[in-house]
Motif scaffolding. Structure first.
Motif, PDB file in Angstrom:
ATOM      1  N   THR A  47       0.799  -1.220   0.000  1.00 45.72           N
ATOM      2  CA  THR A  47       0.000   0.000   0.000  1.00 45.72           C
ATOM      3  C   THR A  47       0.834   1.272   0.000  1.00 45.72           C
ATOM      4  O   THR A  47       1.902   1.306   0.614  1.00 45.72           O
ATOM      5  CB  THR A  47      -0.937   0.008   1.228  1.00 45.72           C
ATOM      6  OG1 THR A  47      -1.779   1.140   1.170  1.00 45.72           O
ATOM      7  CG2 THR A  47      -0.173  -0.007   2.534  1.00 45.72           C
ATOM      8  N   GLU A  92       0.788   5.422   1.122  1.00 47.69           N
ATOM      9  CA  GLU A  92       0.226   6.138   2.259  1.00 47.69           C
ATOM     10  C   GLU A  92      -0.455   7.387   1.736  1.00 47.69           C
ATOM     11  O   GLU A  92       0.147   8.168   1.007  1.00 47.69           O
ATOM     12  CB  GLU A  92       1.323   6.514   3.245  1.00 47.69           C
ATOM     13  CG  GLU A  92       0.780   7.256   4.447  1.00 47.69           C
ATOM     14  CD  GLU A  92       1.844   7.514   5.487  1.00 47.69           C
ATOM     15  OE1 GLU A  92       2.307   6.540   6.098  1.00 47.69           O
ATOM     16  OE2 GLU A  92       2.209   8.687   5.666  1.00 47.69           O
ATOM     17  N   TYR A  93      -1.729   7.535   2.052  1.00 46.35           N
ATOM     18  CA  TYR A  93      -2.484   8.733   1.691  1.00 46.35           C
ATOM     19  C   TYR A  93      -2.901   9.423   2.986  1.00 46.35           C
ATOM     20  O   TYR A  93      -3.605   8.821   3.797  1.00 46.35           O
ATOM     21  CB  TYR A  93      -3.741   8.378   0.895  1.00 46.35           C
ATOM     22  CG  TYR A  93      -3.511   7.698  -0.434  1.00 46.35           C
ATOM     23  CD1 TYR A  93      -2.333   7.828  -1.145  1.00 46.35           C
ATOM     24  CD2 TYR A  93      -4.504   6.913  -0.990  1.00 46.35           C
ATOM     25  CE1 TYR A  93      -2.145   7.203  -2.366  1.00 46.35           C
ATOM     26  CE2 TYR A  93      -4.333   6.285  -2.217  1.00 46.35           C
ATOM     27  CZ  TYR A  93      -3.140   6.443  -2.898  1.00 46.35           C
ATOM     28  OH  TYR A  93      -2.960   5.827  -4.108  1.00 46.35           O
ATOM     29  N   HIS A 104      -1.401  10.042   5.735  1.00 45.65           N
ATOM     30  CA  HIS A 104      -0.917   9.317   6.913  1.00 45.65           C
ATOM     31  C   HIS A 104      -1.774   8.088   7.255  1.00 45.65           C
ATOM     32  O   HIS A 104      -1.892   7.686   8.402  1.00 45.65           O
ATOM     33  CB  HIS A 104      -0.809  10.261   8.111  1.00 45.65           C
ATOM     34  CG  HIS A 104       0.137   9.776   9.164  1.00 45.65           C
ATOM     35  ND1 HIS A 104       1.463   9.478   8.906  1.00 45.65           N
ATOM     36  CD2 HIS A 104      -0.038   9.519  10.475  1.00 45.65           C
ATOM     37  CE1 HIS A 104       2.047   9.072  10.008  1.00 45.65           C
ATOM     38  NE2 HIS A 104       1.153   9.090  10.982  1.00 45.65           N
ATOM     39  N   THR A 105      -2.379   7.495   6.238  1.00 45.17           N
ATOM     40  CA  THR A 105      -3.143   6.272   6.449  1.00 45.17           C
ATOM     41  C   THR A 105      -3.158   5.471   5.147  1.00 45.17           C
ATOM     42  O   THR A 105      -2.613   5.901   4.133  1.00 45.17           O
ATOM     43  CB  THR A 105      -4.580   6.590   6.935  1.00 45.17           C
ATOM     44  OG1 THR A 105      -5.191   5.386   7.382  1.00 45.17           O
ATOM     45  CG2 THR A 105      -5.414   7.254   5.857  1.00 45.17           C
ATOM     46  N   ALA A 106      -3.757   4.318   5.178  1.00 37.45           N
ATOM     47  CA  ALA A 106      -3.864   3.470   3.990  1.00 37.45           C
ATOM     48  C   ALA A 106      -5.082   3.889   3.171  1.00 37.45           C
ATOM     49  O   ALA A 106      -6.035   4.448   3.700  1.00 37.45           O
ATOM     50  CB  ALA A 106      -3.982   2.014   4.400  1.00 37.45           C
ATOM     51  N   THR A 108       6.153   4.809  -0.852  1.00 41.03           N
ATOM     52  CA  THR A 108       5.539   6.123  -0.908  1.00 41.03           C
ATOM     53  C   THR A 108       6.631   7.172  -1.045  1.00 41.03           C
ATOM     54  O   THR A 108       7.742   6.955  -0.570  1.00 41.03           O
ATOM     55  CB  THR A 108       4.666   6.386   0.347  1.00 41.03           C
ATOM     56  OG1 THR A 108       3.809   7.482   0.117  1.00 41.03           O
ATOM     57  CG2 THR A 108       5.485   6.598   1.585  1.00 41.03           C
ATOM     58  N   LEU A 113       5.803   5.445   4.992  1.00 42.08           N
ATOM     59  CA  LEU A 113       4.638   4.608   5.287  1.00 42.08           C
ATOM     60  C   LEU A 113       4.359   4.358   6.754  1.00 42.08           C
ATOM     61  O   LEU A 113       3.587   3.473   7.082  1.00 42.08           O
ATOM     62  CB  LEU A 113       4.762   3.251   4.581  1.00 42.08           C
ATOM     63  CG  LEU A 113       4.804   3.297   3.071  1.00 42.08           C
ATOM     64  CD1 LEU A 113       5.212   1.953   2.534  1.00 42.08           C
ATOM     65  CD2 LEU A 113       3.468   3.691   2.522  1.00 42.08           C
ATOM     66  N   SER A 114       4.961   5.112   7.647  1.00 44.62           N
ATOM     67  CA  SER A 114       4.770   4.829   9.069  1.00 44.62           C
ATOM     68  C   SER A 114       3.298   4.855   9.461  1.00 44.62           C
ATOM     69  O   SER A 114       2.842   4.019  10.242  1.00 44.62           O
ATOM     70  CB  SER A 114       5.567   5.810   9.926  1.00 44.62           C
ATOM     71  OG  SER A 114       5.153   7.145   9.671  1.00 44.62           O
ATOM     72  N   GLY A 115       2.517   5.774   8.913  1.00 46.16           N
ATOM     73  CA  GLY A 115       1.098   5.849   9.248  1.00 46.16           C
ATOM     74  C   GLY A 115       0.302   4.704   8.658  1.00 46.16           C
ATOM     75  O   GLY A 115      -0.490   4.060   9.344  1.00 46.16           O
ATOM     76  N   ALA A 116       0.503   4.417   7.383  1.00 46.05           N
ATOM     77  CA  ALA A 116      -0.243   3.336   6.723  1.00 46.05           C
ATOM     78  C   ALA A 116       0.081   1.982   7.330  1.00 46.05           C
ATOM     79  O   ALA A 116      -0.810   1.160   7.549  1.00 46.05           O
ATOM     80  CB  ALA A 116       0.043   3.328   5.227  1.00 46.05           C
ATOM     81  N   ARG A 152      -2.657  -0.312   9.225  1.00 42.83           N
ATOM     82  CA  ARG A 152      -2.953  -1.618   8.642  1.00 42.83           C
ATOM     83  C   ARG A 152      -2.575  -2.754   9.561  1.00 42.83           C
ATOM     84  O   ARG A 152      -3.118  -3.840   9.457  1.00 42.83           O
ATOM     85  CB  ARG A 152      -2.245  -1.791   7.290  1.00 42.83           C
ATOM     86  CG  ARG A 152      -2.844  -0.923   6.230  1.00 42.83           C
ATOM     87  CD  ARG A 152      -4.304  -1.250   5.792  1.00 42.83           C
ATOM     88  NE  ARG A 152      -5.276  -1.586   6.761  1.00 42.83           N
ATOM     89  CZ  ARG A 152      -6.226  -0.790   7.249  1.00 42.83           C
ATOM     90  NH1 ARG A 152      -6.339   0.436   6.871  1.00 42.83           N
ATOM     91  NH2 ARG A 152      -7.082  -1.228   8.128  1.00 42.83           N
TER      92      ARG A 152
END
Length: 181
Positions: free
Chosen positions: A115, A117-118, A120-122, A153, A159-162, A166
């Protein structure tokens, strides 16, 4: 181990360790018992719907680098899965695409989520697929399913948030998540 490649001007977080559904006990010559885990069939959810996305390329690289005899299939129809709606989730009357999605996850040894990251989330397509596969609550096809989350990303947080978001859903569903930190 997690790694970030910033020299490319983009952040890559590869959150991967072997994941497994069967274990084999092996005793070394020194009498030390170790376990080997075996998996050979994966279903992949790609969070970017764009055909030429970097995450799609990462999925193809994942497939290309599997050990001989292992297989992985990208579930290419996430864009066709309707938003989760309990009114549509009637046993035996679910949309055909939902039956296909659930069958793909059920028949795989493990789930790989790749995925971006958008904000700070997936992306919503990933969350939606997990919502459908988590139902019926307590017995959805994700229950106990080994899962791996990775992605690419261009942001500096890699991608820490995604990844964090997840990881939460599979844990809630008692899926075996793969941690690397």
């Amino acid at each position: 181990a997690s790694c970030m490649f910033s020299s490319l001007g983009k952040g890559l977080l590869y959150d991967a360790r072997p994941i497994a559904v069967r274990r084999e006990s092996v005793v070394s010559a020194a009498g030390v018992r170790r376990y080997r885990w075996h998996m050979s069939n994966y279903v992949i959810f790609v969070g970017s719907l764009r055909k030429a996305s970097t995450n799609r390329q990462l999925a193809e690289a994942f497939i290309h680098h599997l050990p001989e005899g292992d297989t992985a299939t990208v579930f290419d129809r996430l864009r066709d899965v309707p938003f989760y709606d309990e009114d549509l989730d009637v046993p035996g009357q679910e949309p055909e695409i939902v039956r296909e999605l659930r069958a793909a996850v059920r028949d795989a040894d493990g789930l790989v989520i790749i995925t971006p990251e958008y904000n700070h989330t997936a992306p919503a397509v990933i969350t939606n697929a997990i919502d459908w596969c988590s139902r019926p609550m307590g017995s959805g096809v994700l229950m106990g399913k080994p899962s791996l989350v990775m992605g690419f990303t261009p942001g500096p947080r890699a991608l820490s948030g995604a990844i964090a978001v997840r990881r939460e859903a599979p844990v809630t569903l008692q899926a075996s998540t793969v941690r690397t930190d």
